[in-house]
Design a protein around this motif. Structure first.
Motif, mmCIF file in Angstrom:
data_model
loop_
_atom_site.group_PDB
_atom_site.id
_atom_site.type_symbol
_atom_site.label_atom_id
_atom_site.label_comp_id
_atom_site.label_asym_id
_atom_site.label_seq_id
_atom_site.Cartn_x
_atom_site.Cartn_y
_atom_site.Cartn_z
ATOM 1 N N ALA A 217 0.851 -1.192 0.000
ATOM 2 C CA ALA A 217 0.000 0.000 0.000
ATOM 3 C C ALA A 217 0.888 1.243 0.000
ATOM 4 O O ALA A 217 2.029 1.195 0.462
ATOM 5 C CB ALA A 217 -0.911 -0.007 1.224
ATOM 6 N N PRO A 218 0.372 2.357 -0.508
ATOM 7 C CA PRO A 218 1.172 3.584 -0.474
ATOM 8 C C PRO A 218 1.302 4.124 0.951
ATOM 9 O O PRO A 218 0.436 3.908 1.788
ATOM 10 C CB PRO A 218 0.383 4.551 -1.356
ATOM 11 N N GLY A 219 2.397 4.804 1.213
ATOM 12 C CA GLY A 219 2.614 5.399 2.529
ATOM 13 C C GLY A 219 3.614 4.608 3.346
ATOM 14 O O GLY A 219 4.202 3.635 2.877
ATOM 15 N N SER A 220 3.806 5.066 4.580
ATOM 16 C CA SER A 220 4.737 4.398 5.485
ATOM 17 C C SER A 220 4.127 4.339 6.878
ATOM 18 O O SER A 220 3.204 5.086 7.198
ATOM 19 C CB SER A 220 6.080 5.131 5.519
ATOM 20 N N CYS A 221 4.673 3.472 7.697
ATOM 21 C CA CYS A 221 4.194 3.297 9.065
ATOM 22 C C CYS A 221 4.538 4.538 9.891
ATOM 23 O O CYS A 221 5.684 4.999 9.864
ATOM 24 C CB CYS A 221 4.843 2.058 9.668
ATOM 25 N N PRO A 222 3.584 5.089 10.637
ATOM 26 C CA PRO A 222 3.887 6.265 11.457
ATOM 27 C C PRO A 222 4.737 5.944 12.690
ATOM 28 O O PRO A 222 5.299 6.846 13.302
ATOM 29 C CB PRO A 222 2.506 6.770 11.871
ATOM 30 N N TYR A 223 4.855 4.675 13.051
ATOM 31 C CA TYR A 223 5.618 4.292 14.238
ATOM 32 C C TYR A 223 7.093 4.031 13.929
ATOM 33 O O TYR A 223 7.965 4.470 14.654
ATOM 34 C CB TYR A 223 5.001 3.053 14.882
ATOM 35 N N CYS A 224 7.363 3.285 12.837
ATOM 36 C CA CYS A 224 8.752 2.918 12.556
ATOM 37 C C CYS A 224 9.219 3.326 11.164
ATOM 38 O O CYS A 224 10.394 3.193 10.855
ATOM 39 C CB CYS A 224 8.940 1.420 12.745
ATOM 40 N N GLY A 225 8.297 3.766 10.283
ATOM 41 C CA GLY A 225 8.673 4.177 8.937
ATOM 42 C C GLY A 225 8.758 3.035 7.941
ATOM 43 O O GLY A 225 9.247 3.225 6.830
ATOM 44 N N GLY A 226 8.288 1.855 8.305
ATOM 45 C CA GLY A 226 8.333 0.695 7.416
ATOM 46 C C GLY A 226 7.264 0.745 6.335
ATOM 47 O O GLY A 226 6.401 1.619 6.326
ATOM 48 N N LYS A 227 7.331 -0.206 5.428
ATOM 49 C CA LYS A 227 6.354 -0.294 4.340
ATOM 50 C C LYS A 227 5.026 -0.815 4.869
ATOM 51 O O LYS A 227 4.976 -1.600 5.808
ATOM 52 C CB LYS A 227 6.867 -1.221 3.245
ATOM 53 N N VAL A 228 3.943 -0.405 4.224
ATOM 54 C CA VAL A 228 2.602 -0.796 4.640
ATOM 55 C C VAL A 228 2.083 -1.867 3.686
ATOM 56 O O VAL A 228 2.199 -1.738 2.470
ATOM 57 C CB VAL A 228 1.653 0.426 4.652
ATOM 58 N N LEU A 229 1.526 -2.942 4.243
ATOM 59 C CA LEU A 229 0.916 -4.012 3.458
ATOM 60 C C LEU A 229 -0.597 -3.944 3.599
ATOM 61 O O LEU A 229 -1.119 -3.792 4.698
ATOM 62 C CB LEU A 229 1.391 -5.383 3.944
ATOM 63 N N ALA A 230 -1.296 -4.075 2.471
ATOM 64 C CA ALA A 230 -2.754 -4.158 2.473
ATOM 65 C C ALA A 230 -3.115 -5.619 2.242
ATOM 66 O O ALA A 230 -2.733 -6.210 1.231
ATOM 67 C CB ALA A 230 -3.343 -3.288 1.379
ATOM 68 N N ILE A 231 -3.832 -6.221 3.182
ATOM 69 C CA ILE A 231 -4.186 -7.641 3.108
ATOM 70 C C ILE A 231 -5.698 -7.772 3.036
ATOM 71 O O ILE A 231 -6.419 -7.198 3.847
ATOM 72 C CB ILE A 231 -3.628 -8.417 4.321
ATOM 73 N N ASP A 232 -6.182 -8.514 2.038
ATOM 74 C CA ASP A 232 -7.611 -8.755 1.872
ATOM 75 C C ASP A 232 -7.985 -10.043 2.600
ATOM 76 O O ASP A 232 -7.338 -11.077 2.414
ATOM 77 C CB ASP A 232 -7.974 -8.893 0.398
ATOM 78 N N PHE A 233 -9.036 -9.953 3.427
ATOM 79 C CA PHE A 233 -9.519 -11.104 4.187
ATOM 80 C C PHE A 233 -10.971 -11.385 3.818
ATOM 81 O O PHE A 233 -11.743 -10.465 3.572
ATOM 82 C CB PHE A 233 -9.477 -10.830 5.694
ATOM 83 N N LYS B 191 -10.424 -5.357 4.154
ATOM 84 C CA LYS B 191 -9.041 -5.015 3.875
ATOM 85 C C LYS B 191 -8.420 -4.489 5.156
ATOM 86 O O LYS B 191 -8.965 -3.602 5.797
ATOM 87 C CB LYS B 191 -8.960 -3.952 2.784
ATOM 88 N N LYS B 192 -7.304 -5.086 5.554
ATOM 89 C CA LYS B 192 -6.595 -4.668 6.758
ATOM 90 C C LYS B 192 -5.191 -4.230 6.373
ATOM 91 O O LYS B 192 -4.603 -4.752 5.431
ATOM 92 C CB LYS B 192 -6.511 -5.811 7.769
ATOM 93 N N TYR B 193 -4.667 -3.269 7.133
ATOM 94 C CA TYR B 193 -3.349 -2.718 6.853
ATOM 95 C C TYR B 193 -2.397 -3.057 7.991
ATOM 96 O O TYR B 193 -2.744 -2.904 9.163
ATOM 97 C CB TYR B 193 -3.442 -1.199 6.685
ATOM 98 N N PHE B 194 -1.198 -3.542 7.626
ATOM 99 C CA PHE B 194 -0.174 -3.921 8.588
ATOM 100 C C PHE B 194 1.162 -3.327 8.165
ATOM 101 O O PHE B 194 1.420 -3.139 6.976
ATOM 102 C CB PHE B 194 -0.012 -5.448 8.664
ATOM 103 N N CYS B 195 2.030 -3.056 9.136
ATOM 104 C CA CYS B 195 3.397 -2.627 8.857
ATOM 105 C C CYS B 195 4.252 -3.870 8.619
ATOM 106 O O CYS B 195 4.118 -4.871 9.326
ATOM 107 C CB CYS B 195 3.948 -1.818 10.027
ATOM 108 N N SER B 196 5.141 -3.808 7.624
ATOM 109 C CA SER B 196 5.973 -4.970 7.318
ATOM 110 C C SER B 196 7.158 -5.105 8.285
ATOM 111 O O SER B 196 7.703 -6.191 8.429
ATOM 112 C CB SER B 196 6.475 -4.899 5.886
ATOM 113 N N LEU B 197 7.555 -4.021 8.977
ATOM 114 C CA LEU B 197 8.677 -4.104 9.916
ATOM 115 C C LEU B 197 8.246 -4.420 11.341
ATOM 116 O O LEU B 197 8.754 -5.353 11.958
ATOM 117 C CB LEU B 197 9.465 -2.787 9.916
ATOM 118 N N CYS B 198 7.315 -3.638 11.878
ATOM 119 C CA CYS B 198 6.939 -3.824 13.286
ATOM 120 C C CYS B 198 5.657 -4.656 13.451
ATOM 121 O O CYS B 198 5.236 -4.909 14.574
ATOM 122 C CB CYS B 198 6.791 -2.472 13.989
ATOM 123 N N SER B 199 5.022 -5.071 12.363
ATOM 124 C CA SER B 199 3.833 -5.945 12.353
ATOM 125 C C SER B 199 2.639 -5.364 13.106
ATOM 126 O O SER B 199 1.791 -6.105 13.580
ATOM 127 C CB SER B 199 4.167 -7.319 12.934
#
Length: 67
Positions: A19-35, A52-60
């Motif tokens: 997903a576009p953007g970055s995590c506000p906590y650690c600056g990691g990439k954002v993943l969009a996951i469809d459930f 659709k849920k969004y998760f950070c790829s670094l800090c989960s």
């Protein structure tokens, strides 16, 4: 007489993409996951929802989307 109330909800991952953007906590990439979630009552499916849920790829962390 015994009544048994059986209700469950199952989630299954359909796909994931970056997903576009970055995590506000650690600056990691954002993943969009469809459930796909399925609610069941006594083993009979009642409803299906696709979320659709969004998760950070670094800090989960689970990220919320605010408009």
């Amino acid at each position: 007489m015994c009544l048994v109330y059986v209700c469950s909800e199952e989630e299954r991952e359909l796909g994931r993409q970056q997903a576009p953007g970055s995590c506000p906590y650690c600056g990691g990439k954002v993943l969009a996951i469809d459930f796909e979630s399925q609610c069941r009552f006594c083993f009979l499916p009642i409803c299906y929802k696709i979320k659709k849920k969004y998760f950070c790829s670094l800090c989960s962390r689970r990220l919320e989307l605010y408009h």
